[in-house]
Design a protein around this motif. Sequence first.
Motif, PDB file in Angstrom:
ATOM      1  N   CYS A  16       1.128  -1.373  -0.327  1.00  0.00           N
ATOM      2  CA  CYS A  16       0.042   0.042  -0.186  1.00  0.00           C
ATOM      3  C   CYS A  16       1.130   1.402  -0.231  1.00  0.00           C
ATOM      4  O   CYS A  16       1.947   1.595   0.828  1.00  0.00           O
ATOM      5  N   ILE A  17       0.724   1.675  -1.488  1.00  0.00           N
ATOM      6  CA  ILE A  17       2.009   2.978  -1.700  1.00  0.00           C
ATOM      7  C   ILE A  17       1.267   4.410  -1.822  1.00  0.00           C
ATOM      8  O   ILE A  17       0.060   4.111  -1.907  1.00  0.00           O
ATOM      9  N   CYS A  18       1.023   5.374  -0.685  1.00  0.00           N
ATOM     10  CA  CYS A  18       0.802   6.316  -0.245  1.00  0.00           C
ATOM     11  C   CYS A  18       1.663   7.485  -1.678  1.00  0.00           C
ATOM     12  O   CYS A  18       3.194   7.513  -1.669  1.00  0.00           O
ATOM     13  N   VAL A  19       0.990   8.000  -2.987  1.00  0.00           N
ATOM     14  CA  VAL A  19       1.553   8.450  -3.827  1.00  0.00           C
ATOM     15  C   VAL A  19       0.953   9.919  -3.690  1.00  0.00           C
ATOM     16  O   VAL A  19       0.854  10.566  -4.366  1.00  0.00           O
ATOM     17  N   LEU A  20       1.264  10.739  -2.715  1.00  0.00           N
ATOM     18  CA  LEU A  20       0.829  12.366  -2.660  1.00  0.00           C
ATOM     19  C   LEU A  20       2.455  13.300  -3.240  1.00  0.00           C
ATOM     20  O   LEU A  20       1.844  13.936  -3.459  1.00  0.00           O
ATOM     21  N   GLY A  21       2.758  12.476  -3.128  1.00  0.00           N
ATOM     22  CA  GLY A  21       4.796  12.847  -3.615  1.00  0.00           C
ATOM     23  C   GLY A  21       4.703  14.375  -2.644  1.00  0.00           C
ATOM     24  O   GLY A  21       5.740  15.290  -3.422  1.00  0.00           O
ATOM     25  N   ASP A  22       4.879  14.597  -1.457  1.00  0.00           N
ATOM     26  CA  ASP A  22       5.241  16.051  -1.015  1.00  0.00           C
ATOM     27  C   ASP A  22       5.458  15.445   0.160  1.00  0.00           C
ATOM     28  O   ASP A  22       5.106  14.258   1.111  1.00  0.00           O
ATOM     29  N   ARG A  23       5.287  16.056   1.297  1.00  0.00           N
ATOM     30  CA  ARG A  23       5.925  16.259   2.919  1.00  0.00           C
ATOM     31  C   ARG A  23       4.468  15.420   3.469  1.00  0.00           C
ATOM     32  O   ARG A  23       5.202  15.383   4.407  1.00  0.00           O
ATOM     33  N   THR A  24       3.699  15.615   2.658  1.00  0.00           N
ATOM     34  CA  THR A  24       2.342  15.572   3.688  1.00  0.00           C
ATOM     35  C   THR A  24       2.213  13.649   3.650  1.00  0.00           C
ATOM     36  O   THR A  24       1.308  13.293   3.958  1.00  0.00           O
ATOM     37  N   ALA A  25       3.079  13.320   2.408  1.00  0.00           N
ATOM     38  CA  ALA A  25       3.053  11.890   1.794  1.00  0.00           C
ATOM     39  C   ALA A  25       3.223  11.085   3.667  1.00  0.00           C
ATOM     40  O   ALA A  25       2.010  10.104   3.526  1.00  0.00           O
ATOM     41  N   LYS A 242     -10.178  17.906  10.339  1.00  0.00           N
ATOM     42  CA  LYS A 242      -9.264  19.207  10.704  1.00  0.00           C
ATOM     43  C   LYS A 242      -9.558  20.436   9.672  1.00  0.00           C
ATOM     44  O   LYS A 242      -8.655  21.295  10.293  1.00  0.00           O
ATOM     45  N   VAL A 243     -10.988  20.169   9.287  1.00  0.00           N
ATOM     46  CA  VAL A 243     -10.653  21.505   8.463  1.00  0.00           C
ATOM     47  C   VAL A 243     -12.637  22.369   9.504  1.00  0.00           C
ATOM     48  O   VAL A 243     -13.438  21.147   9.242  1.00  0.00           O
ATOM     49  N   ASP A 244     -12.716  23.955   9.808  1.00  0.00           N
ATOM     50  CA  ASP A 244     -14.164  23.153  10.403  1.00  0.00           C
ATOM     51  C   ASP A 244     -14.647  23.672   9.835  1.00  0.00           C
ATOM     52  O   ASP A 244     -16.002  23.194  10.304  1.00  0.00           O
ATOM     53  N   SER A 245     -15.217  23.629   8.547  1.00  0.00           N
ATOM     54  CA  SER A 245     -16.096  24.207   7.859  1.00  0.00           C
ATOM     55  C   SER A 245     -17.118  23.115   7.452  1.00  0.00           C
ATOM     56  O   SER A 245     -17.925  22.618   7.328  1.00  0.00           O
ATOM     57  N   MET A 246     -15.844  21.607   6.658  1.00  0.00           N
ATOM     58  CA  MET A 246     -15.673  20.420   6.526  1.00  0.00           C
ATOM     59  C   MET A 246     -17.283  19.873   8.051  1.00  0.00           C
ATOM     60  O   MET A 246     -17.565  18.926   7.976  1.00  0.00           O
ATOM     61  N   GLU A 284     -15.061  20.466  -3.378  1.00  0.00           N
ATOM     62  CA  GLU A 284     -14.168  20.224  -4.038  1.00  0.00           C
ATOM     63  C   GLU A 284     -13.705  22.292  -4.420  1.00  0.00           C
ATOM     64  O   GLU A 284     -12.428  21.956  -5.183  1.00  0.00           O
ATOM     65  N   GLU A 285     -14.392  23.619  -4.046  1.00  0.00           N
ATOM     66  CA  GLU A 285     -13.760  24.495  -4.200  1.00  0.00           C
ATOM     67  C   GLU A 285     -12.103  24.736  -3.331  1.00  0.00           C
ATOM     68  O   GLU A 285     -11.911  25.408  -3.919  1.00  0.00           O
ATOM     69  N   LEU A 286     -12.243  24.106  -2.269  1.00  0.00           N
ATOM     70  CA  LEU A 286     -11.387  24.147  -1.573  1.00  0.00           C
ATOM     71  C   LEU A 286     -10.264  23.183  -1.823  1.00  0.00           C
ATOM     72  O   LEU A 286      -8.628  24.035  -1.825  1.00  0.00           O
ATOM     73  N   PHE A 287     -10.291  22.785  -2.641  1.00  0.00           N
ATOM     74  CA  PHE A 287      -9.332  21.742  -3.785  1.00  0.00           C
ATOM     75  C   PHE A 287      -8.886  22.543  -4.477  1.00  0.00           C
ATOM     76  O   PHE A 287      -7.273  22.759  -4.496  1.00  0.00           O
ATOM     77  N   ASP A 288      -9.787  23.439  -5.179  1.00  0.00           N
ATOM     78  CA  ASP A 288      -9.295  23.992  -6.351  1.00  0.00           C
ATOM     79  C   ASP A 288      -8.446  25.238  -5.659  1.00  0.00           C
ATOM     80  O   ASP A 288      -7.342  25.296  -6.144  1.00  0.00           O
ATOM     81  N   GLN A 289      -9.138  25.494  -4.504  1.00  0.00           N
ATOM     82  CA  GLN A 289      -8.043  27.017  -3.979  1.00  0.00           C
ATOM     83  C   GLN A 289      -6.751  26.579  -3.379  1.00  0.00           C
ATOM     84  O   GLN A 289      -6.411  27.129  -3.393  1.00  0.00           O
ATOM     85  N   PHE A 290      -6.714  25.036  -2.704  1.00  0.00           N
ATOM     86  CA  PHE A 290      -5.711  25.066  -2.430  1.00  0.00           C
ATOM     87  C   PHE A 290      -4.401  24.156  -2.594  1.00  0.00           C
ATOM     88  O   PHE A 290      -3.692  23.911  -2.451  1.00  0.00           O
ATOM     89  N   LEU A 355      -4.920  20.626   4.148  1.00  0.00           N
ATOM     90  CA  LEU A 355      -6.201  21.093   3.954  1.00  0.00           C
ATOM     91  C   LEU A 355      -5.587  22.205   5.016  1.00  0.00           C
ATOM     92  O   LEU A 355      -5.582  23.349   5.650  1.00  0.00           O
ATOM     93  N   ALA A 356      -5.499  22.108   6.588  1.00  0.00           N
ATOM     94  CA  ALA A 356      -4.874  22.608   7.742  1.00  0.00           C
ATOM     95  C   ALA A 356      -3.652  22.965   7.613  1.00  0.00           C
ATOM     96  O   ALA A 356      -4.047  23.893   7.785  1.00  0.00           O
ATOM     97  N   GLN A 357      -2.852  22.050   7.230  1.00  0.00           N
ATOM     98  CA  GLN A 357      -1.552  23.343   7.343  1.00  0.00           C
ATOM     99  C   GLN A 357      -1.427  24.566   6.259  1.00  0.00           C
ATOM    100  O   GLN A 357      -0.830  24.952   6.415  1.00  0.00           O
ATOM    101  N   LYS A 358      -2.338  24.106   5.151  1.00  0.00           N
ATOM    102  CA  LYS A 358      -3.013  25.678   4.191  1.00  0.00           C
ATOM    103  C   LYS A 358      -3.817  26.339   4.879  1.00  0.00           C
ATOM    104  O   LYS A 358      -3.161  27.424   4.349  1.00  0.00           O
TER     105      LYS A 358
END
Length: 361
Positions: A16-25, A242-246, A284-290, A355-358
């Motif tokens: 099982c490999i997480c493929v985010l490709g950044d430090r949040t992986a 970890k996102v209040d609105s969500m 999905e708006e949050l996904f695009d925004q961040f 999203l929390a870190q952003k």
Amino acid sequence: MNSWAAGATYDCNFLCICVLGDRTAYNLCKEMSTQMKLTHCVNGFVASPSDMPTYGQLGCQGFIILDKEHNVISQGTTPFMQVRAMAFQHVEALLDAVCNNSPLPSICPGEMGELIDAPAGAEKLKGMRGVCIKVANRKVDFGFMEGPMRGNMISVDESMVRRVTHDEESSAGGCSTGTCSVGGTCATGNCGQSGASDCKGGSCASGNCKPGKGCDPSSCDKAECKIDPAFVDEILNIHSVKVDSMDAEHAMCSKTLRGLVEKRSKESLQDVLECLEDHFEHEEELFDQFGFGVHVNEKLSARKSHAAEHHRLLEKVRGQLGGASATISAAFIKELLQDFHEHTTLYDMQYADFLAQKGAR
């Protein structure tokens, strides 16, 4: 996957490999390990964009299976969210063949198929499509997904069934709305509208409650009509992302789903649909925004697969609203609750740290 790795049935490695490709992986990899209790399989991550794979897809779109020479046996088995437990049976059918050096089955549980021949006396079934429920001893249990046979299942010789390709399935709709399940389509509460014999018996699922009880599902004393309050409480115990609105919107969705459990009406299901539509749009708006889940390889795009799952859930609800019955079956409601729980657990937790870190609120 962890159960397969812990057992002695299959002589293979499970990764099982997480493929985010950044430090949040790393954080997501750790969260996945906790949520899925991954104690026996290999759980890893890719933390650098330069190391990201150029092949494959996310696990929610199915497993990639290789043989002992690392030849690709399956680029992607059937997704769990579409066919539930049959997705695992699909994997097991392939592993049984590979580990025993046997020929691969022509069709596996969970895959869409078409009858290229029909049993004697049932020639009209030729050309009809459905889902493979089970394969054993060269016999296929074939569940019909369309027409007057919808909800019924027959057992035919494996040679009578042709596997429908992914492109064919996508163009025809297939199981994309998540209505495929073991035992045929009766599990989704669409019985009684097609004349399928498996749906007879006067259950609330078909809108024919027990005589003298009226059509209020809550008054039906059949086991299939009941929804255990403990199940509802457990399934709607949604963890924070970890996102209040969500978190607030998840709570609102849970409230409307409880209303559906109580009323079991089309009006309450419409309320659920509108609540989910608003929540998914905002998410999905949050996904695009961040910039969550963006990847040059669309098959590895967490944003795309997440949005596709939103679409699947909404279409599933819309399909139920389009049915003839004025009441919503307990089977469909329980399935929808399970879908929502799994969506927030398996999908939404993927964006929590990002999203929390952003700074998303």
